[in-house]
Design a protein around this motif. Structure first.
Motif, short mmCIF file in Angstrom:
data_model
loop_
_atom_site.label_atom_id
_atom_site.label_comp_id
_atom_site.label_asym_id
_atom_site.label_seq_id
_atom_site.Cartn_x
_atom_site.Cartn_y
_atom_site.Cartn_z
N HIS A 1 0.86 -1.19 0.00
CA HIS A 1 0.00 0.00 0.00
C HIS A 1 0.90 1.23 0.00
CE1 HIS A 1 -2.34 3.33 1.70
NE2 HIS A 1 -3.37 2.76 1.12
N VAL A 2 0.56 2.21 -0.84
CA VAL A 2 1.37 3.42 -0.98
C VAL A 2 0.58 4.63 -0.50
CG1 VAL A 2 2.61 4.92 -2.57
CG2 VAL A 2 2.56 2.45 -2.98
N THR A 3 1.17 5.37 0.45
CA THR A 3 0.63 6.67 0.84
C THR A 3 1.54 7.73 0.26
OG1 THR A 3 -0.19 5.78 2.94
CG2 THR A 3 0.01 8.17 2.76
N VAL A 4 1.01 8.53 -0.65
CA VAL A 4 1.79 9.62 -1.23
C VAL A 4 1.59 10.86 -0.35
CG1 VAL A 4 1.98 11.20 -3.19
CG2 VAL A 4 1.66 8.74 -3.59
N LEU A 5 2.70 11.43 0.09
CA LEU A 5 2.66 12.70 0.82
C LEU A 5 3.28 13.76 -0.07
CD1 LEU A 5 2.25 14.54 3.25
CD2 LEU A 5 4.44 13.70 4.17
N ASP A 6 2.46 14.69 -0.52
CA ASP A 6 2.96 15.69 -1.47
C ASP A 6 2.31 17.05 -1.17
OD1 ASP A 6 3.42 17.22 -4.00
OD2 ASP A 6 4.29 15.32 -4.62
N ASN B 1 -0.34 12.86 -12.13
CA ASN B 1 0.76 11.90 -12.31
C ASN B 1 0.46 10.55 -11.66
OD1 ASN B 1 2.32 13.67 -13.75
ND2 ASN B 1 3.56 14.35 -12.00
N ILE B 2 -0.47 10.55 -10.71
CA ILE B 2 -0.80 9.27 -10.07
C ILE B 2 -2.30 8.96 -10.20
CG2 ILE B 2 1.15 9.16 -8.48
CD1 ILE B 2 -0.69 10.34 -6.32
N ALA B 3 -2.98 9.72 -11.05
CA ALA B 3 -4.41 9.48 -11.26
C ALA B 3 -4.60 8.09 -11.88
CB ALA B 3 -4.98 10.54 -12.17
N GLY B 4 -5.68 7.47 -11.53
CA GLY B 4 -5.99 6.18 -12.15
C GLY B 4 -5.46 4.98 -11.41
N LEU B 5 -4.63 5.21 -10.40
CA LEU B 5 -4.11 4.06 -9.66
C LEU B 5 -5.17 3.61 -8.65
CD1 LEU B 5 -0.43 5.21 -9.08
CD2 LEU B 5 -1.31 3.61 -10.79
N LEU B 6 -5.15 2.33 -8.34
CA LEU B 6 -6.19 1.77 -7.48
C LEU B 6 -6.28 2.49 -6.15
CD1 LEU B 6 -5.57 -2.03 -8.11
CD2 LEU B 6 -7.45 -0.62 -8.97
N SER B 7 -7.46 2.92 -5.76
CA SER B 7 -7.60 3.74 -4.56
C SER B 7 -7.45 2.92 -3.28
CB SER B 7 -8.93 4.46 -4.56
OG SER B 7 -9.98 3.53 -4.56
N ASP B 8 -7.69 1.60 -3.34
CA ASP B 8 -7.53 0.82 -2.11
C ASP B 8 -6.07 0.49 -1.84
OD1 ASP B 8 -7.38 -0.90 -4.28
OD2 ASP B 8 -8.17 -2.60 -3.16
N ARG B 9 -5.20 0.76 -2.79
CA ARG B 9 -3.77 0.48 -2.58
C ARG B 9 -2.93 1.73 -2.66
NH1 ARG B 9 -1.94 -3.00 -6.51
NH2 ARG B 9 0.04 -2.65 -5.48
N MET B 10 -3.56 2.86 -2.93
CA MET B 10 -2.79 4.09 -3.03
C MET B 10 -3.67 5.25 -2.59
SD MET B 10 -1.90 7.04 -4.66
CE MET B 10 -2.98 7.03 -6.08
N GLU B 11 -3.13 6.07 -1.71
CA GLU B 11 -3.86 7.27 -1.31
C GLU B 11 -2.93 8.47 -1.36
OE1 GLU B 11 -4.95 7.78 2.87
OE2 GLU B 11 -3.67 6.07 3.34
N LEU B 12 -3.54 9.64 -1.59
CA LEU B 12 -2.78 10.88 -1.64
C LEU B 12 -3.12 11.72 -0.41
CD1 LEU B 12 -1.08 13.15 -2.93
CD2 LEU B 12 -3.13 13.79 -4.25
N VAL B 13 -2.08 12.09 0.32
CA VAL B 13 -2.22 13.04 1.42
C VAL B 13 -1.52 14.32 0.99
CG1 VAL B 13 -1.64 13.53 3.82
CG2 VAL B 13 -2.29 11.20 3.14
N VAL B 14 -2.26 15.40 0.90
CA VAL B 14 -1.66 16.67 0.51
C VAL B 14 -1.14 17.35 1.77
CG1 VAL B 14 -2.07 18.92 -0.55
CG2 VAL B 14 -3.23 16.89 -1.45
#
Ligand SMILES: NC(=O)c1ccc[n+]([C@@H]2O[C@H](COP(=O)([O-])OP(=O)(O)OC[C@H]3O[C@@H](n4cnc5c(N)ncnc54)[C@H](O)[C@@H]3O)[C@@H](O)[C@H]2O)c1
Length: 88
Positions: free
Chosen positions: A35-40, A50-63
């Motif tokens: 599971h990937v949490t992107v912190l950006d 750049n990360i749109a379309g990736l599975l939401s249950d395995r990837m989340e974006l934290v701004v």
């Protein structure tokens, strides 16, 4: 750290940037156990597309900002690795 350490819940800082976005795609598409949490911070260089379309249950974006210690205190526990690809 063991030679066989395999992280399953990682944070990628700068994951909406050039290198980070490619890294996130690679991990999500090649490591189904992770599971990937992107912190950006989404500066001028960061684009969530750049990360749109990736599975939401395995990837989340934290701004947010990697300098925000309060955010890090909440976010880091439960993760077992951090890939730091943030740039200025
Ligand atoms: N692109 C290259 O060819 C290259 C080569 C060697 C090394 N690097 C290094 O790799 C790193 C990433 O490069 P890149 O080209 O992907 O950069 P980039 O500018 O495309 O992406 C950087 C990302 O970091 C985010 N960011 C900036 N400040 C932040 C903060 N305070 N908190 C959270 N996120 C923040 C931005 O929003 C952006 O999404 C840099 O340190 C760069 O020096 C890049």
């Amino acid at each position: 750290m063991s030679e066989n350490f395999v992280p399953t819940n990682i944070i990628v800082t700068g994951g909406c940037g050039f290198i980070g976005g490619n890294f996130v795609h690679y991990v999500v598409n090649n490591h189904s156990e992770v599971h990937v949490t992107v912190l950006d911070k989404l500066t001028y260089a960061g684009n969530p597309e750049n990360i749109a379309g990736l599975l939401s249950d395995r990837m989340e974006l934290v701004v947010g900002d990697i300098c925000d210690t309060g955010l890090l205190d909440k976010l880091v526990p439960g993760h077992d690795a951090i890939e730091h690809v943030r740039a200025h």
